[in-house]
Motif scaffolding. Structure first.
Motif, PDB file in Angstrom:
ATOM      1  N   THR A   1       3.245   6.629 -10.387  1.00  0.00           N
ATOM      2  CA  THR A   1       3.396   7.310  -9.098  1.00  0.00           C
ATOM      3  C   THR A   1       2.226   8.270  -8.854  1.00  0.00           C
ATOM      4  N   SER A   2       1.871   9.057  -9.876  1.00  0.00           N
ATOM      5  CA  SER A   2       0.792  10.028  -9.680  1.00  0.00           C
ATOM      6  C   SER A   2      -0.565   9.340  -9.627  1.00  0.00           C
TER       7      SER A   2
ATOM      8  N   SER B   1      -3.536  19.956   1.907  1.00  0.00           N
ATOM      9  CA  SER B   1      -3.236  19.092   3.058  1.00  0.00           C
ATOM     10  C   SER B   1      -3.684  17.655   2.798  1.00  0.00           C
ATOM     11  N   ILE B   2      -4.764  17.496   2.033  1.00  0.00           N
ATOM     12  CA  ILE B   2      -5.223  16.134   1.683  1.00  0.00           C
ATOM     13  C   ILE B   2      -4.150  15.448   0.828  1.00  0.00           C
ATOM     14  N   VAL B   3      -3.566  16.213  -0.096  1.00  0.00           N
ATOM     15  CA  VAL B   3      -2.502  15.633  -0.933  1.00  0.00           C
ATOM     16  C   VAL B   3      -1.304  15.258  -0.049  1.00  0.00           C
ATOM     17  N   TYR B   4      -0.900  16.147   0.865  1.00  0.00           N
ATOM     18  CA  TYR B   4       0.246  15.855   1.741  1.00  0.00           C
ATOM     19  C   TYR B   4      -0.026  14.621   2.605  1.00  0.00           C
ATOM     20  N   GLU B   5      -1.262  14.580   3.156  1.00  0.00           N
ATOM     21  CA  GLU B   5      -1.567  13.461   4.053  1.00  0.00           C
ATOM     22  C   GLU B   5      -1.559  12.129   3.284  1.00  0.00           C
ATOM     23  N   THR B   6      -1.975  12.197   2.025  1.00  0.00           N
ATOM     24  CA  THR B   6      -1.931  10.989   1.185  1.00  0.00           C
ATOM     25  C   THR B   6      -0.471  10.602   0.930  1.00  0.00           C
ATOM     26  N   LEU B   7       0.359  11.601   0.638  1.00  0.00           N
ATOM     27  CA  LEU B   7       1.781  11.301   0.393  1.00  0.00           C
ATOM     28  C   LEU B   7       2.460  10.791   1.653  1.00  0.00           C
ATOM     29  N   ARG B   8       1.950  11.187   2.820  1.00  0.00           N
ATOM     30  CA  ARG B   8       2.543  10.699   4.070  1.00  0.00           C
ATOM     31  C   ARG B   8       2.194   9.218   4.265  1.00  0.00           C
ATOM     32  N   LEU B   9       0.912   8.905   4.195  1.00  0.00           N
ATOM     33  CA  LEU B   9       0.513   7.524   4.500  1.00  0.00           C
ATOM     34  C   LEU B   9       0.746   6.565   3.339  1.00  0.00           C
ATOM     35  N   HIS B  10       0.804   7.099   2.130  1.00  0.00           N
ATOM     36  CA  HIS B  10       0.889   6.208   0.964  1.00  0.00           C
ATOM     37  C   HIS B  10       1.946   6.709  -0.018  1.00  0.00           C
ATOM     38  N   ALA B  11       3.167   6.901   0.469  1.00  0.00           N
ATOM     39  CA  ALA B  11       4.253   7.351  -0.417  1.00  0.00           C
ATOM     40  C   ALA B  11       4.380   6.336  -1.553  1.00  0.00           C
ATOM     41  N   ALA B  12       4.321   6.814  -2.788  1.00  0.00           N
ATOM     42  CA  ALA B  12       4.342   5.900  -3.935  1.00  0.00           C
ATOM     43  C   ALA B  12       5.653   5.119  -4.006  1.00  0.00           C
ATOM     44  N   ALA B  13       6.739   5.716  -3.494  1.00  0.00           N
ATOM     45  CA  ALA B  13       8.030   4.995  -3.433  1.00  0.00           C
ATOM     46  C   ALA B  13       8.392   4.868  -1.947  1.00  0.00           C
ATOM     47  N   PRO B  14       7.842   3.866  -1.244  1.00  0.00           N
ATOM     48  CA  PRO B  14       7.993   3.813   0.222  1.00  0.00           C
ATOM     49  C   PRO B  14       9.433   3.629   0.688  1.00  0.00           C
ATOM     50  N   LEU B  15      10.301   3.121  -0.191  1.00  0.00           N
ATOM     51  CA  LEU B  15      11.723   2.983   0.179  1.00  0.00           C
ATOM     52  C   LEU B  15      12.571   3.963  -0.640  1.00  0.00           C
TER      53      LEU B  15
ATOM     54  N   ALA C   1       3.936   1.618  -4.631  1.00  0.00           N
ATOM     55  CA  ALA C   1       3.043   1.032  -3.627  1.00  0.00           C
ATOM     56  C   ALA C   1       1.594   1.447  -3.853  1.00  0.00           C
ATOM     57  N   GLY C   2       0.942   0.762  -4.773  1.00  0.00           N
ATOM     58  CA  GLY C   2      -0.457   1.053  -5.055  1.00  0.00           C
ATOM     59  C   GLY C   2      -1.378   0.239  -4.163  1.00  0.00           C
ATOM     60  N   LYS C   3      -2.690   0.451  -4.372  1.00  0.00           N
ATOM     61  CA  LYS C   3      -3.694  -0.329  -3.650  1.00  0.00           C
ATOM     62  C   LYS C   3      -3.780  -1.716  -4.276  1.00  0.00           C
ATOM     63  N   LYS C   4      -4.018  -2.714  -3.425  1.00  0.00           N
ATOM     64  CA  LYS C   4      -4.082  -4.079  -3.968  1.00  0.00           C
ATOM     65  C   LYS C   4      -5.302  -4.240  -4.893  1.00  0.00           C
ATOM     66  N   THR C   5      -6.453  -3.763  -4.420  1.00  0.00           N
ATOM     67  CA  THR C   5      -7.649  -3.898  -5.265  1.00  0.00           C
ATOM     68  C   THR C   5      -7.976  -2.552  -5.895  1.00  0.00           C
ATOM     69  N   SER C   6      -8.478  -2.635  -7.104  1.00  0.00           N
ATOM     70  CA  SER C   6      -8.824  -1.415  -7.837  1.00  0.00           C
ATOM     71  C   SER C   6      -9.992  -0.708  -7.128  1.00  0.00           C
ATOM     72  N   LEU C   7      -9.975   0.623  -7.135  1.00  0.00           N
ATOM     73  CA  LEU C   7     -11.001   1.377  -6.400  1.00  0.00           C
ATOM     74  C   LEU C   7     -12.285   1.533  -7.217  1.00  0.00           C
ATOM     75  N   ASN C   8     -13.391   1.005  -6.664  1.00  0.00           N
ATOM     76  CA  ASN C   8     -14.717   1.235  -7.249  1.00  0.00           C
ATOM     77  C   ASN C   8     -15.504   2.092  -6.264  1.00  0.00           C
ATOM     78  N   ALA C   9     -16.314   3.024  -6.795  1.00  0.00           N
ATOM     79  CA  ALA C   9     -17.101   3.887  -5.897  1.00  0.00           C
ATOM     80  C   ALA C   9     -18.370   4.321  -6.612  1.00  0.00           C
ATOM     81  N   MET C  10     -19.292   4.908  -5.859  1.00  0.00           N
ATOM     82  CA  MET C  10     -20.519   5.441  -6.459  1.00  0.00           C
ATOM     83  C   MET C  10     -20.318   6.938  -6.656  1.00  0.00           C
TER      84      MET C  10
END
Ligand code: HEM
Length: 499
Positions: free
Chosen positions: A306-307, A355-369, A477-486
């Motif tokens: 979840t985290s 607020s960034i953490v809250y906004e992430t929890l809003r759009l991407h709640a780890a337990a959407p149901l 509810a994670g991301k489908k593809t693993s996150l890669n970044a620079m």
């Protein structure tokens, strides 16, 4: 003649019983929330495409903010409105404080006796009390602060080593999973299990354990058809029950091994096992090994993925919105400066980061149901009758995107939480007595990790293309593809620890 009268009486008796059952049942199922037509035996199971919260969203557009489905012979009611969700967990909180039983709860959750699956009552209340006092109280969380900080700093150091000479591509998902997993595992047992630098003397033990957790997570969820079609269980046609039996034996043996290590070996350290074993000495009849193993399982299953998925979503959004990342960096530079690292106690003074953490929890709640609830008696909800033993699911994913509640609901806009009271519209951790007890811990971990990632590094996407925000199908509810970044170490930041 006597036989004739006897048959007549028996027939009348059965007729009365049948009519009584029929009238009771139809009265019970009168005024149910609307829902799609269902097929005999399977009900609506054939309509349940993954991810389930998307399917429920489509159905709510047709049938409304509260609708009914049949999972085999089980009635399921799905709520997609904040007001009705609040009605569930205020007025009807006790009626809905039970959990439905699933196969995973039977095998992995010690026959549904853990805090997450146990029915509402004294046993559940005791477990919640133990969890709140012995593990998740502010006092205990403060005493585990060094573990969290150490694991997050290991992540920062790893990234710093990789990117010291300039922008370098990094795969973030395994690093976030390692970090959250090791944090919880160290709180529970004092051991690090993930990463090249894991300190488990027996590497085979670490490998075995990682395998167990991966399999348990893949078998979880409320959508195994065998849970709803009892007759399928007799055949175990997909082998689920057999796999669960096998994995539960391995998990149990592994957790028992950890308890025994602490019981017969290294004691008196600040771990959950040690605190619970101390309680076992004074109250052996309550603090049994099974209770301790149940708490360990719940901490590992509810508190790790979840985290880490939340942190991955937050970083994905920040990479897609460099202006938000910049604003957060400015906040950190202004309030913390360049001479020291942000710490957990700073987070409350960094409203934009929060607020960034809250906004992430809003759009991407780890337990959407959320987690399914079960009604213990007949009750009314949203003007409908809901019978006893109905499974209730709340579609937080839809509520968090409701245009009547949020402006530009699908946009990532942390600024919205500057308005007072907005945070009260979030359902990410549930509401009422069965709400998540790990909220404080997870927000501490997410705030500090993001704070350090933003403070210590420059970040950009690999190319022009935006980060893909498609969801995976798993129970969290994670991301489908693993996150890669620079990423690149920020040179003005003179932090000796990091380099
Ligand atoms: C981003 C992180 C997390 C999210 C989004 C989250 C979300 C949730 C949700 C939605 C529920 C169900 C609420 C309901 O039934 O209506 C729940 C239950 C639970 N969570 Fe969390 N959780 C998170 C982290 C954690 C952590 C770190 C722990 C513990 C270490 C934890 C332990 C639990 C437990 C034990 C339950 C079951 C409570 C009960 O049935 O009484 N969670 N969580």
């Amino acid at each position: 003649m006597t036989t004739f009268y006897l048959s007549l009486i028996i027939s009348l008796f059965f007729l009365i019983i049948t009519l009584k059952v029929f009238f009771n049942t139809s009265r019970k199922f009168k005024n149910l929330p609307p829902g799609p037509q269902c097929l005999p035996i399977i009900g609506n199971l054939h309509q349940l495409k993954q991810p389930l919260h998307h399917t429920f969203h489509t159905l709510s557009q047709k049938y409304g903010q509260i609708f009914s489905l049949w999972f085999g012979s089980r009635l399921v009611v799905v709520v997609s409105s904040l007001t009705i969700a609040q009605e569930c967990f205020t007025k009807n909180d006790i009626v809905l404080a039970n959990r439905p039983h699933f196969l995973t709860g039977k095998y992995i959750g010690y026959n549904n006796t853990t805090v997450a699956q146990s029915p509402y009552g004294d046993h559940w209340r005791n477990l919640r009390r133990i969890l709140s006092i012995e593990i998740l109280s502010s006092h205990r969380l403060n005493s585990f602060l060094e573990i969290r900080r150490d694991e997050i700093m290991r992540l920062i150091q790893k990234l710093a080593q990789k990117s010291y000479n300039g922008f370098t591509e990094v795969e973030l998902r395994p690093m976030f999973s390692e970090m959250t997993f090791n944090t919880i595992m160290r709180m529970v047992s004092g051991k690090r299990y993930y990463g090249n630098d894991c300190d488990v003397s027996d590497v085979e033990e670490a490998r075995l354990f990682r395998g167990i957790i991966k399999e348990v997570v893949s078998l979880g969820g409320a959508n195994n058809v065998g849970d709803f079609l009892g007759f399928l269980r007799w055949f175990d046609f997909d082998g689920l029950e057999k796999r669960l039996k096998k994995i539960s034996k391995r998990t149990d043996a592994f957790l028992q091994g950890l308890i025994d290590e602490h019981r017969f070996g290294k004691r008196n350290s600040n771990t959950m096992i040690d605190h619970l074993l101390t309680q076992q000495q004074s109250q052996p009849e309550y603090y049994t090994d099974q209770i301790i193993k149940g708490l360990m399982v719940v901490m590992l299953l509810a508190g790790t993925d979840t985290s880490s998925v939340t942190i991955e979503w937050a970083m994905s959004n920040l990479l897609n919105h460099p202006e938000i990342m910049k604003k957060a960096k400015n906040e950190l530079d202004t309030h913390i400066g360049h001479d020291r690292q942000v710490d957990e106690h700073d987070i409350s003074k960094l409203p934009y980061l929060q607020s960034i953490v809250y906004e992430t929890l809003r759009l991407h709640a780890a337990a959407p149901l959320l987690v399914p609830h079960l009604s213990s008696e007949d009750f009314s909800l949203g003007g409908y009758n809901i019978p006893q033993n109905t499974i209730l699911m709340v579609n937080a994913w839809v509520i968090h995107r409701d245009p009547n509640l949020w402006s530009d609901p699908t946009c990532f806009k942390p600024e919205r939480f500057e308005k007072e009271g907005e945070v009260n519209k979030l359902l990410s951790f549930g509401l009422g007595r069965r709400a998540c007890p790990g909220e404080n811990l997870s927000q501490r971990t997410e705030g500090l990790t993001l704070g350090l990632l933003i403070q210590c590094f420059e970040w950009k996407r690999i190319g022009e293309e935006k980060i893909d925000m498609v969801e995976a199908k798993g129970i969290t509810a994670g991301k489908k593809t693993s996150l890669n970044a620079m990423c690149k170490v920020r040179h003005p930041l003179k932090i000796n620890d990091v380099f």
